[in-house]
Structures are given as C-alpha cells and as structure tokens.
Design a protein around this motif. Structure first.
Motif, PDB file in Angstrom:
ATOM      1  N   VAL A  96      59.531  33.070  73.245  1.00 43.41           N
ATOM      2  CA  VAL A  96      60.035  34.442  73.118  1.00 43.41           C
ATOM      3  C   VAL A  96      59.428  35.335  74.188  1.00 43.41           C
ATOM      4  O   VAL A  96      60.112  36.173  74.796  1.00 43.41           O
ATOM      5  CB  VAL A  96      59.742  34.998  71.711  1.00 43.41           C
ATOM      6  N   LEU A  97      58.140  35.154  74.466  1.00 44.62           N
ATOM      7  CA  LEU A  97      57.473  35.959  75.491  1.00 44.62           C
ATOM      8  C   LEU A  97      58.130  35.745  76.856  1.00 44.62           C
ATOM      9  O   LEU A  97      58.337  36.702  77.613  1.00 44.62           O
ATOM     10  CB  LEU A  97      55.988  35.605  75.556  1.00 44.62           C
ATOM     11  N   ASN A  98      58.472  34.502  77.180  1.00 43.69           N
ATOM     12  CA  ASN A  98      59.157  34.211  78.448  1.00 43.69           C
ATOM     13  C   ASN A  98      60.488  34.948  78.540  1.00 43.69           C
ATOM     14  O   ASN A  98      60.823  35.549  79.576  1.00 43.69           O
ATOM     15  CB  ASN A  98      59.399  32.699  78.581  1.00 43.69           C
ATOM     16  N   ILE A  99      61.270  34.893  77.457  1.00 45.25           N
ATOM     17  CA  ILE A  99      62.608  35.496  77.479  1.00 45.25           C
ATOM     18  C   ILE A  99      62.506  37.023  77.575  1.00 45.25           C
ATOM     19  O   ILE A  99      63.242  37.659  78.340  1.00 45.25           O
ATOM     20  CB  ILE A  99      63.402  35.088  76.226  1.00 45.25           C
ATOM     21  N   VAL A 100      61.611  37.622  76.799  1.00 48.45           N
ATOM     22  CA  VAL A 100      61.453  39.083  76.833  1.00 48.45           C
ATOM     23  C   VAL A 100      60.960  39.524  78.213  1.00 48.45           C
ATOM     24  O   VAL A 100      61.427  40.515  78.784  1.00 48.45           O
ATOM     25  CB  VAL A 100      60.503  39.562  75.725  1.00 48.45           C
ATOM     26  N   GLY A 101      60.003  38.773  78.765  1.00 47.76           N
ATOM     27  CA  GLY A 101      59.496  39.105  80.100  1.00 47.76           C
ATOM     28  C   GLY A 101      60.588  39.029  81.151  1.00 47.76           C
ATOM     29  O   GLY A 101      60.681  39.893  82.034  1.00 47.76           O
ATOM     30  N   ASN A 102      61.445  38.000  81.057  1.00 47.96           N
ATOM     31  CA  ASN A 102      62.567  37.874  81.995  1.00 47.96           C
ATOM     32  C   ASN A 102      63.534  39.053  81.861  1.00 47.96           C
ATOM     33  O   ASN A 102      64.079  39.551  82.852  1.00 47.96           O
ATOM     34  CB  ASN A 102      63.321  36.567  81.739  1.00 47.96           C
ATOM     35  N   ALA A 103      63.771  39.478  80.608  1.00 48.16           N
ATOM     36  CA  ALA A 103      64.697  40.590  80.378  1.00 48.16           C
ATOM     37  C   ALA A 103      64.176  41.875  81.017  1.00 48.16           C
ATOM     38  O   ALA A 103      64.937  42.646  81.617  1.00 48.16           O
ATOM     39  CB  ALA A 103      64.905  40.786  78.879  1.00 48.16           C
ATOM     40  N   ILE A 104      62.877  42.129  80.890  1.00 43.29           N
ATOM     41  CA  ILE A 104      62.285  43.321  81.513  1.00 43.29           C
ATOM     42  C   ILE A 104      62.441  43.268  83.031  1.00 43.29           C
ATOM     43  O   ILE A 104      62.786  44.258  83.680  1.00 43.29           O
ATOM     44  CB  ILE A 104      60.808  43.461  81.108  1.00 43.29           C
TER      45      ILE A 104
END
Length: 574
Positions: free
Chosen positions: A452-460
């Motif tokens: 989840v951290l990877n996906i949220v970081g990519n979205a930012i």
C-alpha cells in the motif's frame, strides 16, 4: 523423486518434491503442498503412498478435483497426470522405478568393448532404415505380420501418454519410463540407451535387466556395432558369434553365453541422439537345440525397437530444447536485470556525487546553507539505494505470508500519516476514508503495508505537477464479503492503455530517474502471494485507480460479512 509441478495458477512454476505418506495438498500453510489459490480448500486432497507411486484421495473439497479433466474422488497417479484444483493445474511426475542400490548402479556395469575384427558386418542378419520407426508408428495397420500388428497395438499406451512424457524434464526419468515399455514389448535379457553428449561421447542411460537375469554380470556393448549404427543411421539385428573374438572356438562357446543383439539409432527430428541397445543370451545347449537360424530376435523385433527408439529420441530432444530455452531465458533475464540496475544505480550515484561535491565546496568555503543542501541530497539518495536493495530482495525471494487478523483501517491510516508531510510539501491534497468490515482481514500486515505504501507513494508522485493535485485512499469490503481491498485514486496524467501491464514488469518506471522500477512488481507479488492481485483502471488526463484486493477466505480466518460503498472521490476515472 516424484514431484508435483504447478503448470498454471498463482503458484505457477513451483515444484514440490514428494516424500513420505500421506501428503496433503491445500490452501493451509501446514500442508506439505501449500497453494495460494483461494479456490482451493484448506485441505483439498491427499496423496498416499501405494507401492512405488501415490494414490489420490479427494478430502471432500468444495470445488472438487479433476484428474486429466475428469472429476475424481480416488485414483492411482501415473507420471504425466494433471490435477486441476481451483484455478491451479499441477502435473505429477513419478520417481524412477529401478533405482540401484548405492554403489551398485547398473550403468557402471556397461562396458564398450573394442572389436579386433573390422569386418563385423558379416554377422549382420538384417539392416533397417532409421526412418522406418516413424513410418510404422504413423501407420501401424500396414505392418507386414500379425505379430507386429499386435505389438504395435500394445503401443497405444505410448501414444496416449506422449503428451505427458513430453513434460518430463529429467532425461533419466524419461528414458527409464520408455525402457520399461521396451522390455515389456521385446523379449530381451538386457537393455540400455546410450546417449551422445555434447563432446560426442556415448554414455549409458536407463539400464534394465530382465527379471531373473543376474544383475551382477556385466553388460558388454560392442563399440563396433554402436559406431556403425550411429554413422550409417541404420538399425541392425546381429548374431555376434563370429563378430566377437570371445565366441571364436569351442572353449569360448562353453565359457560364454551366445548373444544376439539389436541396436537401433535414436533418430529424432534431425540427427541421432544415441542408440537403443538390446541383447538376449542363450546357453550353448539352447542355441544348438533351436538351430543357428532360430534366434530369439526377429526382424519384427528390430522394427518394433526402431519405432520405440524414435519416440524416445523425440522425447529427449524436447527435454533438451526446453532446457536450452530455460537457460537462454535466464541469460536474457540476467542481462536485462544488469542493464536496468546499472541505469538506476548510475542515476542515483550521479546525485550522490553532486551532493558530495556540494558538501566538499561548502566545507571549503564554510557555507552552512550549501552544506545542509548537499548533505540532504546525499541522505535522500542513500535512502533510494536502501529502497532499491529492499525491493530487489522482496522481488527475488519466495516468501510465504505470515497471515494474521489485521485491522486494514489502522494499517492504511498509519501509511497516510506517514506520507502526509511529503504530500503537503508538494501541495497534494490527501484524503483518507476508513471503511467498515475490515477490522480483521487475514493478511501479512508487513507485506500489505509495504504494498500500500508503494502505491500511495506512486500516486503522490503522479499528481505532483498537476493542477489541484489529489490522492484519495479508502479500505473497504466488497459485497458479499469475499474480498477486502484498498483503493488508491489519483487525478494524475493517467497511464496509456498499451502499457498498463508493462508497469508491473521489473525495472519499468514511468517516473524516470526518480523510480527504481521495482515498486509495482513487488507490490503485485505481495498481493498474489496472498491469493489476491492489483487491478488498475486509468484514463488519460483524468487519473488512475489502483485496487489492492485481498481474499477474506484464508487458512487463518473464517469468512467475513458486511460491506461498504466506495466514497465518491474514490470512483474510477470516467
């Protein structure tokens, strides 16, 4: 050793060696064969040792068990059988059935003997073209005698199992299976395959002695016969009384059994890969009573041996082609990995060197502001190196999730708070909407946290340069309660449809030098290890939606119920 090979499903490519009894197959990690397929029951089926093989027993599984495409509750397994359970297809390969005792390998008893008489062809009774084998197998009804037609009919089992045999990757095991068929079809005392290695040398494989034959005796294979068969591509039926110096003279005839031999080339699609050698022995009394022209081997035996050797050669070729393909893919993957890693490491090191230059200049000029900026750049790229190493380890290592009931709301909330400062620094609005029914999701909290951290970081990163940048995160339970998921929506530039699947490949990054190209592959790998997946919807110039789906049916938790409706801001882009 017998094994199960996963041909299709979440665990595709895995191999499970089978030893002991019973062996359970299912979704629970306590099974000897543990699968991550959520449509597989916790304890789906059991394999019990019977003789030299295994018997399959379905344990009342929810979705049943298919053996070679047919629903099965109990059945013996044969090498090459396929088992379909849930969305997973496995293939069973049996162990070799004739394993010699340690230190007593029959291949050690094979000796190529030189022939002092170069005119051995005088002992050749009949010759046969290497192409006859493939012709007679394609049209068995055209065989010249009733005996041969009967024997060819018995080869129907070989045709039926041809597809399964082609899946046996171990050449020794493959040839052992074929040699068992040979001795059942041809009345020989000894038999072996001689395979040609890359250096051209011939080595014995799959040696078999007929029951009742002294296994301690040596199997003498005439090099002269083998060399001619390989050179001329013709099978031969030989009575070697006059061809071998051991049988010249009465004393020799009393000392040794009189031998007949069949040697045929193993010709596949291109060139011979070896030979099939068979022999039979008779005492002097038996030989005289039958008459010299009435040997055990006939021309029909020669034809049948040629047909079987042709099938064996094709199987050996397939195995070697597969191994060559695997090696080529490995080398290509290593080359691509090195090239991609070099690119990313070079970008990181350029930033490190630039930061180091800033630090060096600041120290020389006593400029604390420049020193602070340079040191922050060094630290930031040190973090990127750490992330790259962690992603590489996560992607390369097979890992079984440590599943436990996890509050998905709490996990996501921790991630949102962790990245909130980063989002605010870039002017990104970060929305978090907790859901209901996700207080005890069966998952590995550390693995899901990282994904989840990877996906949220990519979205930012994706919305950083967009007007009114926004990222929304929500955890929820899908109706009717079979799946929990985390939705991450952004209003970035979107991802072109043609590269939607490419983004999950290693070292493919849409962030240029800022990304390692491993974040998304690692995240999908984590979800698939749970039996779930990551789904993507994206519209150019509108944004993207990533859905991380986790199955609620787990070996460590019962079914969940309830659900929730996604928040409006988390709807897929239109």
């Amino acid at each position: 050793m017998p094994r199960l090979i996963v041909l299709r499903g979440v665990d595709e490519g895995k191999q499970f060696d089978l030893s002991g009894s019973p062996i359970t197959v299912g979704r629970h990690s306590s099974n000897e064969v543990a699968l991550h397929d959520t449509q597989v029951s916790r304890r789906h089926l059991e394999l019990r040792a019977v003789g030299n093989g295994y018997q399959l027993f379905d344990l009342g599984s929810g979705n049943g068990t298919l053996l070679n495409g047919r629903t099965t509750h109990e059945a013996p397994l044969r090498s090459g059988d396929t088992l379909s359970i849930g969305q997973t297809v496995l293939m069973y390969t049996a162990a070799r059935t004739d394993v010699s005792e340690p230190g007593n390998d029959l291949t050690e008893r094979v000796r190529l003997i030189p022939n002092p008489d170069p005119n051995f062809p005088s002992a050749v009774v009949r010759t046969i073209s290497a192409d006859v084998g493939s012709q007679i197998l394609s049209k068995p009804n055209t065989a010249s005698t009733d005996w041969l037609r009967t024997r060819l009919a018995s080869l129907a089992a070989l045709y039926e199992t041809a597809e399964a045999v082609s899946h046996i990757l171990d050449v020794d095991q493959l040839l052992a299976t074929v040699m068992d068929l040979v001795l059942r079809s041809v009345n020989a005392d000894h038999g072996c395959f001689m395979l040609r290695t890359e250096t051209g040398a011939l080595v014995p494989k799959a040696v078999r002695y007929r029951d009742g034959v002294n296994r301690a005796e040596e199997l003498a294979v005439s090099r002269t016969i083998v060399d001619q068969v390989m050179r001329e591509g013709q099978g031969v039926l030989v009575s070697d009384v006059n061809a071998d110096s051991r049988y010249r003279g009465v004393e020799s005839l009393h000392k040794h059994n009189i031998r007949e031999a069949i040697c045929v080339p193993m010709k596949g699609r291109r060139e011979p890969v070896g030979v099939l050698f068979l022999d039979t022995q008779s005492t002097l009394k038996q030989f005289v009573s039958r008459g010299q022209e009435a040997g055990k081997f006939t021309e029909d035996h020669l034809t049948l041996a040629s047909a079987i050797a042709h099938q064996a050669a094709i199987a050996v070729e397939e195995s070697r082609y597969h191994q060559a393909l695997v090696n080529a893919e490995r080398l290509a993957a290593v080359g691509q990995t090195i090239a991609a890693m070099s690119h990313h490491i070079k970008n990181i090191m350029q930033s490190v060197r630039f930061g180091a230059d800033m630090v060096r200049t600041a120290l020389k000029e006593d400029d604390r502001d420049l020193l602070s900026k340079g040191w922050k750049m060094v630290e930031r790229n040190q973090g990127r190196i750490d992330e790259l190493i962690l992603d590489m380890l996560s992607y390369s290592k097979e890992r079984e999730p440590a599943v436990e009931p996890t509050d998905l709301n709490k996990l996501c909330e921790e991630i949102v708070e962790l990245v909130r400062g980063r989002a605010e620094a870039r002017g990104v609005t970060l929305e978090w909407r907790p859901g209901t029914g996700v207080a005890a999701v069966p998952c590995d909290p550390d693995g899901i946290y990282r994904a989840v951290l990877n996906i949220v970081g990519n979205a930012i990163d994706a919305v950083e340069d967009r007007p009114n940048p926004k990222v929304a995160v929500q955890a929820l339970l899908e109706a009717p309660g079979d799946w929990a998921k985390v939705i991450v929506v952004d209003n970035g530039e979107g991802i072109p449809a043609e590269i939607l699947e490419e983004i999950f490949k290693p070292f493919v990054s849409t962030k240029g030098s800022r990304g390692t190209g491993l974040g998304l592959p690692v995240s999908r790998k984590i979800l698939r290890e749970h039996g779930g997946d990551i789904l993507v919807q994206s519209v150019m110039d509108k944004g993207s939606k990533f859905s991380l789906r986790i199955p609620m049916k787990s070996a460590f938790a019962g079914d969940a119920s309830g659900g929730t409706v996604p928040h409006p801001s988390l709807k897929p882009p239109e």
